[in-house]
Design an enzyme around this catalytic site. Structure first.
Site, PDB file in Angstrom:
ATOM      1  N   ASP A  15      92.383  36.035  45.216  1.00  0.00           N
ATOM      2  CA  ASP A  15      91.266  35.666  46.081  1.00  0.00           C
ATOM      3  C   ASP A  15      90.851  36.920  46.853  1.00  0.00           C
ATOM      4  OD1 ASP A  15      89.668  34.799  48.171  1.00  0.00           O
ATOM      5  OD2 ASP A  15      91.019  33.196  48.798  1.00  0.00           O
ATOM      6  N   VAL A  38      82.208  32.951  45.426  1.00  0.00           N
ATOM      7  CA  VAL A  38      82.860  33.979  46.240  1.00  0.00           C
ATOM      8  C   VAL A  38      82.100  34.203  47.550  1.00  0.00           C
ATOM      9  CG1 VAL A  38      81.749  35.987  45.131  1.00  0.00           C
ATOM     10  CG2 VAL A  38      84.038  36.194  46.077  1.00  0.00           C
ATOM     11  N   ASP A  39      80.804  34.036  47.517  1.00  0.00           N
ATOM     12  CA  ASP A  39      79.961  34.187  48.715  1.00  0.00           C
ATOM     13  C   ASP A  39      80.396  33.181  49.796  1.00  0.00           C
ATOM     14  OD1 ASP A  39      77.865  34.988  50.329  1.00  0.00           O
ATOM     15  OD2 ASP A  39      76.275  34.098  49.094  1.00  0.00           O
ATOM     16  N   SER A 122      77.977  38.074  39.168  1.00  0.00           N
ATOM     17  CA  SER A 122      77.042  37.360  38.266  1.00  0.00           C
ATOM     18  C   SER A 122      77.683  36.471  37.206  1.00  0.00           C
ATOM     19  CB  SER A 122      76.078  38.333  37.551  1.00  0.00           C
ATOM     20  OG  SER A 122      75.030  38.729  38.408  1.00  0.00           O
ATOM     21  N   GLY A 124      79.657  33.852  37.525  1.00  0.00           N
ATOM     22  CA  GLY A 124      79.894  32.461  37.899  1.00  0.00           C
ATOM     23  C   GLY A 124      78.593  31.684  37.821  1.00  0.00           C
ATOM     24  N   TYR A 126      75.668  32.561  38.247  1.00  0.00           N
ATOM     25  CA  TYR A 126      74.551  33.285  37.611  1.00  0.00           C
ATOM     26  C   TYR A 126      74.709  33.460  36.098  1.00  0.00           C
ATOM     27  CZ  TYR A 126      72.272  34.315  42.112  1.00  0.00           C
ATOM     28  OH  TYR A 126      71.619  34.225  43.319  1.00  0.00           O
TER      29      TYR A 126
HETATM   30  N1  AR6 Z   1      87.715  35.674  45.114  1.00  0.00           N
HETATM   31  C1  AR6 Z   1      87.370  36.351  43.997  1.00  0.00           C
HETATM   32  N2  AR6 Z   1      86.513  35.879  43.074  1.00  0.00           N
HETATM   33  C2  AR6 Z   1      85.998  34.644  43.299  1.00  0.00           C
HETATM   34  C3  AR6 Z   1      86.298  33.869  44.439  1.00  0.00           C
HETATM   35  C4  AR6 Z   1      87.209  34.432  45.377  1.00  0.00           C
HETATM   36  N3  AR6 Z   1      87.554  33.791  46.490  1.00  0.00           N
HETATM   37  N4  AR6 Z   1      85.605  32.689  44.348  1.00  0.00           N
HETATM   38  C5  AR6 Z   1      84.909  32.723  43.190  1.00  0.00           C
HETATM   39  N5  AR6 Z   1      85.154  33.893  42.550  1.00  0.00           N
HETATM   40  P1  AR6 Z   1      79.962  33.380  41.786  1.00  0.00           P
HETATM   41  P2  AR6 Z   1      77.542  34.832  40.921  1.00  0.00           P
HETATM   42  C6  AR6 Z   1      84.637  34.379  41.260  1.00  0.00           C
HETATM   43  O1  AR6 Z   1      79.415  32.098  41.313  1.00  0.00           O
HETATM   44  O2  AR6 Z   1      77.728  34.389  39.529  1.00  0.00           O
HETATM   45  C7  AR6 Z   1      76.675  32.004  45.142  1.00  0.00           C
HETATM   46  O3  AR6 Z   1      76.303  30.711  45.508  1.00  0.00           O
HETATM   47  C8  AR6 Z   1      84.078  33.367  40.282  1.00  0.00           C
HETATM   48  O4  AR6 Z   1      85.118  32.647  39.651  1.00  0.00           O
HETATM   49  O5  AR6 Z   1      80.656  33.414  43.101  1.00  0.00           O
HETATM   50  O6  AR6 Z   1      77.219  36.274  41.194  1.00  0.00           O
HETATM   51  C9  AR6 Z   1      75.757  33.071  45.730  1.00  0.00           C
HETATM   52  O7  AR6 Z   1      75.256  32.691  47.004  1.00  0.00           O
HETATM   53  C10 AR6 Z   1      83.364  34.304  39.321  1.00  0.00           C
HETATM   54  O8  AR6 Z   1      84.311  34.916  38.444  1.00  0.00           O
HETATM   55  O9  AR6 Z   1      78.807  34.528  41.893  1.00  0.00           O
HETATM   56  C11 AR6 Z   1      74.660  33.141  44.709  1.00  0.00           C
HETATM   57  O10 AR6 Z   1      73.676  32.159  44.891  1.00  0.00           O
HETATM   58  C12 AR6 Z   1      82.813  35.397  40.262  1.00  0.00           C
HETATM   59  O11 AR6 Z   1      83.553  35.252  41.494  1.00  0.00           O
HETATM   60  C13 AR6 Z   1      75.384  32.902  43.408  1.00  0.00           C
HETATM   61  O12 AR6 Z   1      76.539  32.140  43.739  1.00  0.00           O
HETATM   62  C14 AR6 Z   1      81.324  35.278  40.558  1.00  0.00           C
HETATM   63  O13 AR6 Z   1      80.946  33.919  40.663  1.00  0.00           O
HETATM   64  C15 AR6 Z   1      75.848  34.184  42.789  1.00  0.00           C
HETATM   65  O14 AR6 Z   1      76.395  33.908  41.532  1.00  0.00           O
END
Ligand code: AR6
Length: 176
Positions: A15, A38-39, A122, A124, A126
């Site tokens: 995490d 992650v956001d 991107s 997740g 995206y």
């Molecule tokens: N630590 C590390 N990685 C994580 C965590 C964490 N705590 N939580 C999730 N991930 P995503 P995106 C991973 O969807 O695709 C948001 O709503 C996750 O499993 O977080 O860039 C933003 O506000 C995946 O491998 O980001 C935007 O609207 C990676 O982080 C949108 O999502 C990215 O997944 C951005 O989408």
């Protein structure tokens, strides 16, 4: 030379909000007002002051990066970058994702961060294809580290085994 560079890369499963590094990167959206994935985790862990600061920044275009403090996080800085939404590959998604990594590394240099952690931007919500994104992340980071000594260590924090394995598989291919 190749070995030295490779030693400056880490791949861990975990995490990103718990990482004790100078800066962590957030996979944000253009509003910078928080979201899921992650956001959401970063905003929850940093506390409400983070949202106050991102509100003042007022947004960020895709591919660019903006820096805030880390507040309650172990990391001193959060570098917010906005990855592209995957729509098939013909909307400059590769270039925009590479820009995220390069601009985030550039922002880390600006604040003097020696250690930096990235999530898999991107891939997740995206929907950017994982294997393709991982290669872009590693190639762009490699080029940057070759030219800069400020950032000593970049850690890719993988949320789950699938992401971890994808990075491990691509690492030798990109660095050897
Ligand atoms: N630590 C590390 N990685 C994580 C965590 C964490 N705590 N939580 C999730 N991930 P995503 P995106 C991973 O969807 O695709 C948001 O709503 C996750 O499993 O977080 O860039 C933003 O506000 C995946 O491998 O980001 C935007 O609207 C990676 O982080 C949108 O999502 C990215 O997944 C951005 O989408």
């Amino acid at each position: 030379m190749a070995t030295e560079l490779k030693d400056r890369i880490g791949i861990v499963e975990g995490d990103i909000t718990t990482m004790d590094v100078d800066a962590i990167v957030n996979a944000a959206n253009t509003t910078l007002l928080g979201g899921g994935g992650v956001d959401g985790a970063i905003h929850r862990a940093a506390g409400p002051e983070l949202l106050e600061e991102t509100r003042r920044i007022g947004g960020c275009p895709t591919g660019e990066a903006r820096v805030t403090k880390g507040y309650r996080l172990p990391a001193k800085w959060v570098i917010h970058t906005v990855g592209p939404i995957w729509t098939g590959g013909d909307k400059h998604e590769d270039v925009l994702l590479a820009n995220c990594y390069r601009n985030s590394l550039g922002a880390a240099v600006e604040v003097g961060a020696a250690t930096l952690a990235f999530p898999s931007i991107s891939t997740g919500a995206y929907r950017f294809p994982l294997e393709r994104a991982v290669r872009i992340a590693l190639k762009e980071t490699k080029s940057f580290l070759e030219a800069d000594q400020t950032v000593q260590k970049v850690i890719f924090v993988c949320f789950g085994g699938e992401v971890y394995r994808a990075y491990q598989e691509a690492l030798d291919e990109v660095f050897d």
